[in-house]
Scaffold this motif. Sequence first.
Motif, PDB file in Angstrom:
ATOM      1  N   LEU A   1       3.230  21.438 -13.092  1.00 35.30           N
ATOM      2  CA  LEU A   1       2.508  20.960 -11.904  1.00 35.30           C
ATOM      3  C   LEU A   1       3.285  21.237 -10.629  1.00 35.30           C
ATOM      4  O   LEU A   1       4.506  21.244 -10.641  1.00 35.30           O
ATOM      5  N   GLY A   2       2.526  21.412  -9.521  1.00 36.13           N
ATOM      6  CA  GLY A   2       3.177  21.413  -8.217  1.00 36.13           C
ATOM      7  C   GLY A   2       3.586  19.987  -7.874  1.00 36.13           C
ATOM      8  O   GLY A   2       3.151  19.031  -8.510  1.00 36.13           O
ATOM      9  N   PRO A   3       4.418  19.845  -6.835  1.00 32.61           N
ATOM     10  CA  PRO A   3       4.894  18.508  -6.463  1.00 32.61           C
ATOM     11  C   PRO A   3       3.757  17.543  -6.138  1.00 32.61           C
ATOM     12  O   PRO A   3       3.910  16.328  -6.299  1.00 32.61           O
ATOM     13  N   TYR A   4       2.600  18.063  -5.732  1.00 32.34           N
ATOM     14  CA  TYR A   4       1.494  17.196  -5.319  1.00 32.34           C
ATOM     15  C   TYR A   4       0.970  16.323  -6.459  1.00 32.34           C
ATOM     16  O   TYR A   4       0.446  15.253  -6.227  1.00 32.34           O
ATOM     17  N   PHE A   5       1.110  16.766  -7.711  1.00 33.88           N
ATOM     18  CA  PHE A   5       0.604  15.969  -8.836  1.00 33.88           C
ATOM     19  C   PHE A   5       1.708  15.525  -9.799  1.00 33.88           C
ATOM     20  O   PHE A   5       1.427  15.026 -10.886  1.00 33.88           O
ATOM     21  N   ARG A   6       2.954  15.699  -9.391  1.00 28.04           N
ATOM     22  CA  ARG A   6       4.037  15.473 -10.345  1.00 28.04           C
ATOM     23  C   ARG A   6       4.317  13.998 -10.619  1.00 28.04           C
ATOM     24  O   ARG A   6       4.996  13.657 -11.584  1.00 28.04           O
ATOM     25  N   ARG A   7       3.836  13.093  -9.733  1.00 30.49           N
ATOM     26  CA  ARG A   7       3.984  11.669  -9.984  1.00 30.49           C
ATOM     27  C   ARG A   7       2.568  11.085 -10.065  1.00 30.49           C
ATOM     28  O   ARG A   7       1.661  11.554  -9.377  1.00 30.49           O
ATOM     29  N   PRO A   8       2.352  10.031 -10.856  1.00 25.56           N
ATOM     30  CA  PRO A   8       1.033   9.393 -10.890  1.00 25.56           C
ATOM     31  C   PRO A   8       0.732   8.745  -9.534  1.00 25.56           C
ATOM     32  O   PRO A   8       1.619   8.612  -8.699  1.00 25.56           O
TER      33      PRO A   8
ATOM     34  N   GLU B   1     -15.807   9.147  -3.570  1.00 24.15           N
ATOM     35  CA  GLU B   1     -15.231   9.219  -4.911  1.00 24.15           C
ATOM     36  C   GLU B   1     -13.714   9.116  -4.843  1.00 24.15           C
ATOM     37  O   GLU B   1     -13.084   8.438  -5.649  1.00 24.15           O
ATOM     38  N   LEU B   2     -13.127   9.781  -3.869  1.00 26.66           N
ATOM     39  CA  LEU B   2     -11.671   9.723  -3.716  1.00 26.66           C
ATOM     40  C   LEU B   2     -11.228   8.288  -3.468  1.00 26.66           C
ATOM     41  O   LEU B   2     -10.232   7.824  -4.040  1.00 26.66           O
ATOM     42  N   ARG B   3     -11.980   7.577  -2.645  1.00 25.37           N
ATOM     43  CA  ARG B   3     -11.619   6.183  -2.376  1.00 25.37           C
ATOM     44  C   ARG B   3     -11.807   5.324  -3.616  1.00 25.37           C
ATOM     45  O   ARG B   3     -10.992   4.464  -3.900  1.00 25.37           O
ATOM     46  N   ASP B   4     -12.860   5.610  -4.406  1.00 26.33           N
ATOM     47  CA  ASP B   4     -13.054   4.900  -5.676  1.00 26.33           C
ATOM     48  C   ASP B   4     -11.889   5.131  -6.615  1.00 26.33           C
ATOM     49  O   ASP B   4     -11.535   4.255  -7.411  1.00 26.33           O
ATOM     50  N   MET B   5     -11.297   6.323  -6.558  1.00 29.88           N
ATOM     51  CA  MET B   5     -10.153   6.653  -7.408  1.00 29.88           C
ATOM     52  C   MET B   5      -8.914   5.895  -6.953  1.00 29.88           C
ATOM     53  O   MET B   5      -7.908   5.884  -7.649  1.00 29.88           O
ATOM     54  N   GLY B   6      -8.984   5.357  -5.741  1.00 32.32           N
ATOM     55  CA  GLY B   6      -7.815   4.668  -5.201  1.00 32.32           C
ATOM     56  C   GLY B   6      -6.954   5.568  -4.339  1.00 32.32           C
ATOM     57  O   GLY B   6      -5.827   5.204  -4.003  1.00 32.32           O
ATOM     58  N   VAL B   7      -7.470   6.750  -3.965  1.00 31.91           N
ATOM     59  CA  VAL B   7      -6.692   7.679  -3.143  1.00 31.91           C
ATOM     60  C   VAL B   7      -6.655   7.178  -1.700  1.00 31.91           C
ATOM     61  O   VAL B   7      -7.669   6.744  -1.160  1.00 31.91           O
ATOM     62  N   ASN B   8      -5.487   7.254  -1.078  1.00 29.68           N
ATOM     63  CA  ASN B   8      -5.297   6.793   0.301  1.00 29.68           C
ATOM     64  C   ASN B   8      -5.734   7.871   1.289  1.00 29.68           C
ATOM     65  O   ASN B   8      -4.924   8.433   2.033  1.00 29.68           O
ATOM     66  N   LEU B   9      -7.046   8.159   1.286  1.00 35.75           N
ATOM     67  CA  LEU B   9      -7.579   9.182   2.179  1.00 35.75           C
ATOM     68  C   LEU B   9      -7.661   8.626   3.593  1.00 35.75           C
ATOM     69  O   LEU B   9      -8.251   7.576   3.819  1.00 35.75           O
ATOM     70  N   GLU B  10      -7.064   9.311   4.555  1.00 36.61           N
ATOM     71  CA  GLU B  10      -7.044   8.801   5.921  1.00 36.61           C
ATOM     72  C   GLU B  10      -7.632   9.810   6.900  1.00 36.61           C
ATOM     73  O   GLU B  10      -7.568  11.014   6.681  1.00 36.61           O
ATOM     74  N   LEU B  11      -8.164   9.262   7.983  1.00 35.03           N
ATOM     75  CA  LEU B  11      -8.689  10.072   9.080  1.00 35.03           C
ATOM     76  C   LEU B  11      -7.591  10.131  10.145  1.00 35.03           C
ATOM     77  O   LEU B  11      -7.008   9.097  10.489  1.00 35.03           O
ATOM     78  N   ARG B  12      -7.301  11.334  10.638  1.00 29.24           N
ATOM     79  CA  ARG B  12      -6.258  11.454  11.651  1.00 29.24           C
ATOM     80  C   ARG B  12      -6.775  12.306  12.805  1.00 29.24           C
ATOM     81  O   ARG B  12      -7.598  13.207  12.579  1.00 29.24           O
ATOM     82  N   PRO B  13      -6.284  12.057  13.996  1.00 34.70           N
ATOM     83  CA  PRO B  13      -6.694  12.937  15.105  1.00 34.70           C
ATOM     84  C   PRO B  13      -6.180  14.353  14.850  1.00 34.70           C
ATOM     85  O   PRO B  13      -5.037  14.519  14.387  1.00 34.70           O
TER      86      PRO B  13
ATOM     87  N   GLY C   1       1.911   7.126   0.455  1.00 28.55           N
ATOM     88  CA  GLY C   1       0.891   6.195  -0.004  1.00 28.55           C
ATOM     89  C   GLY C   1       0.165   6.676  -1.244  1.00 28.55           C
ATOM     90  O   GLY C   1      -0.667   5.960  -1.801  1.00 28.55           O
ATOM     91  N   PHE C   2       0.478   7.893  -1.687  1.00 29.96           N
ATOM     92  CA  PHE C   2      -0.238   8.477  -2.821  1.00 29.96           C
ATOM     93  C   PHE C   2       0.569   8.399  -4.111  1.00 29.96           C
ATOM     94  O   PHE C   2       0.061   7.994  -5.150  1.00 29.96           O
ATOM     95  N   HIS C   3       1.841   8.833  -4.031  1.00 29.27           N
ATOM     96  CA  HIS C   3       2.665   8.928  -5.236  1.00 29.27           C
ATOM     97  C   HIS C   3       3.328   7.603  -5.574  1.00 29.27           C
ATOM     98  O   HIS C   3       3.911   6.947  -4.719  1.00 29.27           O
ATOM     99  N   LEU C   4       3.298   7.260  -6.842  1.00 29.45           N
ATOM    100  CA  LEU C   4       3.981   6.055  -7.317  1.00 29.45           C
ATOM    101  C   LEU C   4       5.448   6.395  -7.549  1.00 29.45           C
ATOM    102  O   LEU C   4       5.758   7.252  -8.388  1.00 29.45           O
ATOM    103  N   PRO C   5       6.357   5.760  -6.806  1.00 33.18           N
ATOM    104  CA  PRO C   5       7.784   6.018  -7.085  1.00 33.18           C
ATOM    105  C   PRO C   5       8.096   5.571  -8.514  1.00 33.18           C
ATOM    106  O   PRO C   5       7.468   4.653  -9.044  1.00 33.18           O
TER     107      PRO C   5
END
Lengths: 321, 315
Positions: free
Chosen positions: A76-83, B54-66, B82-86
Amino acid sequence: MSRPVAAERAARLLSIAPWIASLDGPTIGEVCTRFEIDRDELLSDLGVLSMVGVPPYSPDALVDVLVEDDRVWVTLGPYFRRPMRLSPAEGMALVGAASILGSGDDALARASAKLSRVIGDGTLADAVVADLGDVPDNSVQRLSDAVSQRRRVRLDYYGYGSDERTVREVDPYRLHVADGHWYLAGYCHRAEAERLFRLDRVHALEVLDSTFEPPEHPVTARPFSTTPDETVTLRLQPDVRWVLEGSPVVRSAELAGGVVEVELVVGGRAWLERLLLRIGARAEIVGGTVGGEAVDADRYIGVRSAAAQRILRRYGGDSVG
Amino acid sequence: MATAEVKLERLLNLTALLVDAGRPISAEEIRRQVFGYPERADSFRRTFERDKDELRDMGVNLELRPLPGAPGGVGYAIPSAGFHLPDPGLTSEERMALQLALSLVRLNDRARPGRDALAKLGGRELVADRPDPRSSPVAEIDLTPTMTATFGALADRRPLRFTYRGERREVHPYRLDFQRGRWYLTGHDEVRGALRVFRLDRIEDDIEVGEPAAFERPDHVAGVRLDPWRFGDDPPVDALLRVDDDAAPVVREVLGAAAEWEPDADDDESWRVRVEARDYEAFRSAVVSLLDSVEVLAPAVLRRSVVSWLEGLAP
């Protein structure tokens, strides 16, 4: 089972792909078991994943998926490498469950602390706390083991409804939380019947060597009560309506002026004494029933006054005068 | 390829594009770059709007930016933080403990957040033997939208606006407590300027969650205390009680965690307990409910209060 919708499949894939990518060729079977997904669905989703990437979508910009000899590799690219981050519902499920079950379980407590650092902005720390009463050390774990090993236990127990401390041998059937307290349902050899014991009323517990056969039928233990089939009817002033909460109510009826008439199941003589002494003259005793037969209010007035006298003896000759 | 697969691929490509870009991307560029969008502007718009949902339903932090220069002046972004879980760094033992805990607690949420949470942590560990069905689930959390929104706000330090007992409140959430079977929120009431406690099941549905990092949470926030005699207008006094050991479990529960217990020097089967009281009537009420297991030794005002109450109920 209906096929999950696209959003669910996408979200699931974003959890599965990084896990596969972090290992060297797990088996398809292991992926299916871990992520509770059918083999066909997994292969179909992996097929879609192999078409996913970033512009310009050249081979090196696409996710690389290889399935061979029933094993799968993903690059995977870095964009999907973490859940993805845990949602608020997922975070609350984990932290809430850990707080309720956590006392005395070091691994769970450590897990919860680690999760707190990756949920939200990492400042959660000890912000979610469950208080299920003061239970003896490790009693939940020890009783849980006794239930699964079918070993009898000996309980040194103080009954709220009876105001009595007794030692009882019990075949533990089931441990659960109700109304924010731990309860053990089991067969009490002293009462020769099924009973419910609240864990924060246990002085001490011992797991014995003898075993038992659990019953086939569902457990219907009632809270420990020495006065079965008794009710009392009271008319409560508005300021003692709290009695309605947390007492088993047979029926209630609103009267004028915010007064409520309520019939309660009596949970033991001491239970009755506690209630009647607390509410005092703020409730009128109407009467009650014993074994379905109506009983005069005098009986309960007598219980109340005997209890008051008994307690006053502790205060010696004290009198307000 | 079936339409379901086309859509799945498109959602994943859209997510990948925005996460990877690290900067806002216009709708126009999305239409050009991501495979699977219709050519026609209005069809694209409709499809793209549904995909955003759908992205928001998935829980994706989709944001609007200027985004100067973009049509409409806006672009779309999925910031990595805000997307990747450390990686929480859980050991296998810790993950098993979480898995077991989730199996023992019923969550009352159709969406199965327990299963999805475990998936994000690496899926279910393979267990040699299944837990005894008689012992699971043992507890329950009613994961209502209110509870979820409150937890989310607590985790991100977002202000909450909600209706409570008919009044609109603005609260900075500090702590969630589970006591006597109910969930309570402790937070700073911005209008009253003081800490308040709210029962979660009394917060009405129209809850609003504000922006993150809106306030600092104090280091130590006291938990909910449900003992009424500790709050009141009577001059605070330290009550001293003698307590029978037999009844100690119930007395502990009634007097609460702030009471101080010491063995009675004169009697192996008694304790001496100190606890502060600020509402004498509520304190008396609690004491008489403990029957003859408890005797108020001091101060005289509380002892007299108990005695006179009981004398009124003895014939």
